[in-house]
Design an enzyme around this catalytic site. Structure first.
Site, short mmCIF file in Angstrom:
data_model
loop_
_atom_site.label_atom_id
_atom_site.label_comp_id
_atom_site.label_asym_id
_atom_site.label_seq_id
_atom_site.Cartn_x
_atom_site.Cartn_y
_atom_site.Cartn_z
N SER A 137 0.86 -1.18 0.00
CA SER A 137 0.00 0.00 0.00
C SER A 137 0.89 1.23 0.00
CB SER A 137 -0.87 0.00 1.27
OG SER A 137 -1.48 1.25 1.48
N TYR A 150 -1.87 -0.61 10.55
CA TYR A 150 -1.89 -0.90 9.11
C TYR A 150 -0.61 -0.38 8.45
CZ TYR A 150 -3.55 -0.89 4.26
OH TYR A 150 -3.68 -1.09 2.91
#
Length: 253
Positions: A137, A150
């Site tokens: 990501s 995350y």
């Protein structure tokens, strides 16, 4: 049919990015094992193409991953293409972060890639051809506000990819990470719902807020990530190794 007779595994292959990559690989001739926890969903997706094969597997469980990959390899041969896509993205501010949520995120997003890659590599000889791709990501390249767990997990994925690429220099196996921004998938839908509820705004405004997190101010399509994955699996990308490919509408790091 560049990947005819090759066996690919795509974790989290029942929805979103994973589904897009799985269908593209099947279209390119590969036999594709799609994994996930929702076996009913996987079965319905597998019916979409004769070269898709459903396998219930939980990347947060070592036994599930090792047994699942072995089962898939017994049925369809060594795993020459491995797409470690499964993950979770549940936001939480650092002050409210719990150890349980932190560990769940790390177990799924980072341990899951470790286990999937290691199990897939065990089916290959060191000199065999292979493409190992992790879906990271933009949060793996920069800090993401309100998502410390995350962000840390996705940074870890990139570190793992870089280390593995160094361990296998000169071999026919490459390791790379794809780092998308906000993609129009069910994960974004869920996050938009949470934002809408917490910020007392409409779901459409919440989606627009997420879209502005991409440099070009719009959500990415899954096809953009799929095309990048197919390129990394191709012979044209044989010298692309240990890289973090950004897809976010502009520079993010």
């Amino acid at each position: 049919m560049e990947h005819k007779d090759r066996h690919a595994i795509v974790t989290g292959g029942g929805t979103g990015i994973g589904l897009g990559i799985a269908l593209a690989l099947a279209g390119a001739g590969a036999q594709v094992t799609i994994t996930g926890r929702d076996e009913r969903r996987l079965a319905s997706v597998a019916a979409m193409h004769p070269r898709l094969h459903a396998l219930g597997m939980d990347v947060s469980s070592e036994a599930s991953v090792r047994d699942g990959v072995d089962q898939a390899a017994d049925a369809r041969g060594p795993v020459s293409i491995c797409i470690a896509n499964a993950g979770i993205a549940e936001p939480a501010s650092f002050r409210s972060e719990t150890l349980a949520h932190w560990r769940e995120t790390m177990t799924t997003n980072l341990d899951g890639v470790f286990l999937t890659f290691q199990a897939a590599l065990s089916t290959l000889g060191r000199e065999e051809w292979g493409r190992m791709i992790a879906i990271s990501s933009i949060a793996g390249l920069r800090g993401l506000k309100g998502a410390s767990a995350y962000t840390a997990s996705k940074h870890g994925v990139i570190g793992l990819v870089r280390a593995l690429s160094e361990e296998h220099l000169g071999a026919e196996i490459t390791f790379n990470a794809i780092c998308p921004g906000y993609v129009d998938t069910p994960i974004v839908d869920r996050n938009a719902e949470q934002i809408a509820k917490s910020q007392k705004m409409s779901a459409e405004d919440a989606r627009d807020l997420l879209a502005r997190g991409n440099r070009h101010k719009r959500l990415l399509g899954t096809d953009e990530v799929t095309a990048t994955a197919l390129w990394l699996c191709s012979s044209a990308a044989r010298s692309v190794n240990g890289q973090s490919i950004q897809i976010a509408g502009g520079q993010v790091s």
